[in-house]
Design an enzyme around this catalytic site. Structure first.
Site, PDB file in Angstrom:
ATOM      1  N   ASP A 225      13.826  27.295  -8.482  1.00  0.00           N
ATOM      2  CA  ASP A 225      15.036  27.092  -7.691  1.00  0.00           C
ATOM      3  C   ASP A 225      15.307  28.306  -6.796  1.00  0.00           C
ATOM      4  O   ASP A 225      14.933  29.433  -7.135  1.00  0.00           O
ATOM      5  CB  ASP A 225      16.222  26.872  -8.651  1.00  0.00           C
ATOM      6  CG  ASP A 225      17.430  26.302  -7.932  1.00  0.00           C
ATOM      7  OD1 ASP A 225      17.303  25.844  -6.774  1.00  0.00           O
ATOM      8  OD2 ASP A 225      18.529  26.330  -8.519  1.00  0.00           O
TER       9      ASP A 225
ATOM     10  N   ASN B  94      14.809  28.270  -3.210  1.00  0.00           N
ATOM     11  CA  ASN B  94      14.071  28.317  -1.931  1.00  0.00           C
ATOM     12  C   ASN B  94      15.022  28.252  -0.734  1.00  0.00           C
ATOM     13  O   ASN B  94      14.843  28.957   0.266  1.00  0.00           O
ATOM     14  CB  ASN B  94      13.112  27.125  -1.813  1.00  0.00           C
ATOM     15  CG  ASN B  94      12.024  27.150  -2.857  1.00  0.00           C
ATOM     16  OD1 ASN B  94      11.814  28.162  -3.506  1.00  0.00           O
ATOM     17  ND2 ASN B  94      11.337  26.032  -3.020  1.00  0.00           N
ATOM     18  N   GLY B  95      16.031  27.377  -0.829  1.00  0.00           N
ATOM     19  CA  GLY B  95      16.973  27.184   0.279  1.00  0.00           C
ATOM     20  C   GLY B  95      17.751  28.462   0.561  1.00  0.00           C
ATOM     21  O   GLY B  95      17.862  28.901   1.722  1.00  0.00           O
TER      22      GLY B  95
ATOM     23  N   TRP C  47      16.946  31.484  -0.265  1.00  0.00           N
ATOM     24  CA  TRP C  47      16.009  32.530   0.195  1.00  0.00           C
ATOM     25  C   TRP C  47      15.809  32.413   1.702  1.00  0.00           C
ATOM     26  O   TRP C  47      15.815  33.417   2.420  1.00  0.00           O
ATOM     27  CB  TRP C  47      14.684  32.350  -0.564  1.00  0.00           C
ATOM     28  CG  TRP C  47      13.663  33.416  -0.321  1.00  0.00           C
ATOM     29  CD1 TRP C  47      13.499  34.570  -1.024  1.00  0.00           C
ATOM     30  CD2 TRP C  47      12.637  33.419   0.692  1.00  0.00           C
ATOM     31  NE1 TRP C  47      12.442  35.289  -0.527  1.00  0.00           N
ATOM     32  CE2 TRP C  47      11.887  34.606   0.524  1.00  0.00           C
ATOM     33  CE3 TRP C  47      12.276  32.537   1.708  1.00  0.00           C
ATOM     34  CZ2 TRP C  47      10.811  34.948   1.341  1.00  0.00           C
ATOM     35  CZ3 TRP C  47      11.200  32.871   2.523  1.00  0.00           C
ATOM     36  CH2 TRP C  47      10.479  34.056   2.336  1.00  0.00           C
TER      37      TRP C  47
ATOM     38  N   ILE D  47      19.896  22.707 -16.639  1.00  0.00           N
ATOM     39  CA  ILE D  47      18.509  22.236 -16.774  1.00  0.00           C
ATOM     40  C   ILE D  47      18.183  21.078 -15.828  1.00  0.00           C
ATOM     41  O   ILE D  47      17.019  20.682 -15.709  1.00  0.00           O
ATOM     42  CB  ILE D  47      18.133  21.908 -18.238  1.00  0.00           C
ATOM     43  CG1 ILE D  47      19.099  20.896 -18.856  1.00  0.00           C
ATOM     44  CG2 ILE D  47      18.101  23.161 -19.062  1.00  0.00           C
ATOM     45  CD1 ILE D  47      18.631  20.391 -20.210  1.00  0.00           C
ATOM     46  N   SER D  48      19.204  20.533 -15.170  1.00  0.00           N
ATOM     47  CA  SER D  48      18.980  19.568 -14.089  1.00  0.00           C
ATOM     48  C   SER D  48      17.967  18.460 -14.412  1.00  0.00           C
ATOM     49  O   SER D  48      17.086  18.183 -13.609  1.00  0.00           O
ATOM     50  CB  SER D  48      18.549  20.306 -12.811  1.00  0.00           C
ATOM     51  OG  SER D  48      19.557  21.184 -12.416  1.00  0.00           O
TER      52      SER D  48
ATOM     53  N   HIS E 272      10.853  26.546   1.201  1.00  0.00           N
ATOM     54  CA  HIS E 272       9.961  25.738   0.356  1.00  0.00           C
ATOM     55  C   HIS E 272       8.499  26.154   0.569  1.00  0.00           C
ATOM     56  O   HIS E 272       7.716  26.192  -0.377  1.00  0.00           O
ATOM     57  CB  HIS E 272      10.141  24.248   0.670  1.00  0.00           C
ATOM     58  CG  HIS E 272      11.496  23.715   0.282  1.00  0.00           C
ATOM     59  ND1 HIS E 272      12.076  24.013  -0.929  1.00  0.00           N
ATOM     60  CD2 HIS E 272      12.387  22.919   0.935  1.00  0.00           C
ATOM     61  CE1 HIS E 272      13.259  23.419  -1.004  1.00  0.00           C
ATOM     62  NE2 HIS E 272      13.483  22.761   0.124  1.00  0.00           N
TER      63      HIS E 272
ATOM     64  N   GLU F 125      12.903  27.845 -25.801  1.00  0.00           N
ATOM     65  CA  GLU F 125      13.717  29.021 -25.466  1.00  0.00           C
ATOM     66  C   GLU F 125      13.955  28.963 -23.958  1.00  0.00           C
ATOM     67  O   GLU F 125      13.082  28.516 -23.212  1.00  0.00           O
ATOM     68  CB  GLU F 125      12.955  30.310 -25.814  1.00  0.00           C
ATOM     69  CG  GLU F 125      12.598  30.443 -27.271  1.00  0.00           C
ATOM     70  CD  GLU F 125      13.818  30.669 -28.151  1.00  0.00           C
ATOM     71  OE1 GLU F 125      14.734  31.382 -27.704  1.00  0.00           O
ATOM     72  OE2 GLU F 125      13.849  30.112 -29.269  1.00  0.00           O
TER      73      GLU F 125
ATOM     74  N   GLU G 285      16.578  13.224  -8.296  1.00  0.00           N
ATOM     75  CA  GLU G 285      17.843  13.410  -7.571  1.00  0.00           C
ATOM     76  C   GLU G 285      17.626  14.051  -6.191  1.00  0.00           C
ATOM     77  O   GLU G 285      18.502  14.005  -5.333  1.00  0.00           O
ATOM     78  CB  GLU G 285      18.806  14.295  -8.385  1.00  0.00           C
ATOM     79  CG  GLU G 285      19.397  13.608  -9.619  1.00  0.00           C
ATOM     80  CD  GLU G 285      18.387  13.439 -10.746  1.00  0.00           C
ATOM     81  OE1 GLU G 285      17.544  14.327 -10.937  1.00  0.00           O
ATOM     82  OE2 GLU G 285      18.435  12.390 -11.427  1.00  0.00           O
ATOM     83  N   ASN G 286      16.458  14.655  -5.986  1.00  0.00           N
ATOM     84  CA  ASN G 286      16.210  15.355  -4.710  1.00  0.00           C
ATOM     85  C   ASN G 286      16.138  14.416  -3.499  1.00  0.00           C
ATOM     86  O   ASN G 286      16.214  14.867  -2.354  1.00  0.00           O
ATOM     87  CB  ASN G 286      14.948  16.220  -4.785  1.00  0.00           C
ATOM     88  CG  ASN G 286      15.133  17.496  -5.590  1.00  0.00           C
ATOM     89  OD1 ASN G 286      14.191  18.017  -6.166  1.00  0.00           O
ATOM     90  ND2 ASN G 286      16.359  18.023  -5.635  1.00  0.00           N
TER      91      ASN G 286
HETATM   92  C1  FPP Z   1      14.671  24.103  -5.336  1.00  0.00           C
HETATM   93  O1  FPP Z   1      15.185  25.030  -4.427  1.00  0.00           O
HETATM   94  C2  FPP Z   1      13.322  23.748  -4.975  1.00  0.00           C
HETATM   95  C3  FPP Z   1      12.884  22.500  -4.717  1.00  0.00           C
HETATM   96  C4  FPP Z   1      13.716  21.310  -4.758  1.00  0.00           C
HETATM   97  C5  FPP Z   1      11.488  22.265  -4.323  1.00  0.00           C
HETATM   98  C6  FPP Z   1      10.484  23.010  -5.129  1.00  0.00           C
HETATM   99  C7  FPP Z   1       9.276  23.066  -4.350  1.00  0.00           C
HETATM  100  C8  FPP Z   1       8.513  24.144  -4.191  1.00  0.00           C
HETATM  101  C9  FPP Z   1       8.665  25.437  -4.853  1.00  0.00           C
HETATM  102  C10 FPP Z   1       7.466  24.062  -3.229  1.00  0.00           C
HETATM  103  C11 FPP Z   1       6.202  23.506  -3.528  1.00  0.00           C
HETATM  104  C12 FPP Z   1       5.719  23.173  -4.859  1.00  0.00           C
HETATM  105  C13 FPP Z   1       4.463  22.771  -5.005  1.00  0.00           C
HETATM  106  C14 FPP Z   1       3.931  22.324  -6.317  1.00  0.00           C
HETATM  107  C15 FPP Z   1       3.553  22.753  -3.887  1.00  0.00           C
HETATM  108  P1  FPP Z   1      16.456  24.627  -3.601  1.00  0.00           P
HETATM  109  O2  FPP Z   1      16.020  23.961  -2.363  1.00  0.00           O
HETATM  110  O3  FPP Z   1      17.360  23.792  -4.446  1.00  0.00           O
HETATM  111  O4  FPP Z   1      17.100  26.010  -3.295  1.00  0.00           O
HETATM  112  P2  FPP Z   1      18.643  26.333  -3.190  1.00  0.00           P
HETATM  113  O5  FPP Z   1      19.251  26.032  -4.532  1.00  0.00           O
HETATM  114  O6  FPP Z   1      18.667  27.771  -2.843  1.00  0.00           O
HETATM  115  O7  FPP Z   1      19.185  25.450  -2.108  1.00  0.00           O
END
Ligand code: FPP
Length: 243
Positions: free
Chosen positions: A21, A23-24, A26, A196-197, A38, A208, A68-69
């Site tokens: 979690d 990526n957004g 970041w 844990i979503s 991502h 753990e 849910e995504n």
């Molecule tokens: C959650 O961060 C991340 C995701 C929903 C996507 C996870 C995908 C990757 C790490 C990329 C690729 C994976 C593979 C196996 C190639 P978020 O978008 O919810 O971040 P935020 O909470 O900061 O908005």
């Protein structure tokens, strides 16, 4: 890090599951679109997979896309699907060279045909590998998985293959997507959120947990090692009283 009792070092987790979690956030911190995050997140996966043998991790399960995504914008969902397709095509060679066995869990019905073909091909190409077992959860939700498993179990009861009185805690897991995997020992969630979503709900009953502030694109093998060492110092009781 070892699981061999003859070697004196902390006993590490055999199965680590990660909710990747942050990526957004970041990307946002850098003034960039969410997909930039991502892509950066996808690049972290290889380092983490490659660190597993050294840390004694036999199974690594990563949460790539939840049921849910789909509620995200069409642009983000399409961008993630395209990223998964490109990731599989690009990483196949490295995964094979590293002796990684790849599996996917989740419901494939809603995924596009091209992506499912790539997933099937990667599973087939790596099925003889004997190194790290990498499981990618894609269109995965714990409740959805239990519902799908229950449907199949009910079907077997209806067809007389299974008697209701024989259904117990050992029966249901055989119908889960994870039927060939051990339960996770350690579940890590990055980005400071402590939830844990809908990830591995049944399987994590005695896991753990580590909730860490690092955003996924900043996560490193060194941090994984620190968490594995910390895991080794925990007393896991599984409901028993301390020795
Ligand atoms: C959650 O961060 C991340 C995701 C929903 C996507 C996870 C995908 C990757 C790490 C990329 C690729 C994976 C593979 C196996 C190639 P978020 O978008 O919810 O971040 P935020 O909470 O900061 O908005």
């Amino acid at each position: 890090m070892s699981r061999d009792p003859k070697i004196e070092s902390p006993v590490g987790p055999r199965h680590v599951a990660i909710i990747m979690d942050g990526n957004g956030r970041w990307a946002q911190a850098r003034g960039r679109p969410r997909l930039f995050g991502h892509h950066a997140g996808a690049r972290r996966v290889r380092e983490v997979v490659e660190a597993c043998p050294r840390l004694g991790i036999e199974y690594l399960t990563i949460f790539a896309f939840s049921t849910e995504n789909w509620k995200r914008t069409q642009v983000e969902v399409a961008g993630l699907m395209s990223l998964f397709r490109r990731y599989i095509a690009k990483e196949t060679r490295a995964l094979a060279a590293n002796n990684v066995r790849v599996r996917f869990i989740g419901d494939r019905v809603r995924l596009d045909t091209k992506l499912v073909e790539l997933m099937d091909a990667l599973e087939a190409q790596t099925c003889g590998n004997t190194g790290v077992n990498l499981t990618v959860a894609l269109n995965y939700g714990g409740r959805d998985e239990v519902a799908r498993a229950t449907k199949r179990l009910a079907q077997d009861v209806a067809e007389g293959k299974l008697r209701p009185e024989d259904v117990d805690e050992e029966t249901l897991p055989k119908y889960l997507d994870t039927c060939v995997l051990p339960d996770p020992d350690l579940v890590i969630r990055t980005s400071g959120e402590a939830r844990i979503s809908n990830f591995l709900l049944w399987q994590s009953a005695y896991a753990e947990y580590e909730f860490i502030d690092t955003l996924w694109p900043d996560f490193t093998a060194a941090e994984l090692e620190r968490l594995c060492r910390s895991f080794g110092t925990r007393e896991r009781r599984f409901g028993k009283v301390p020795a």
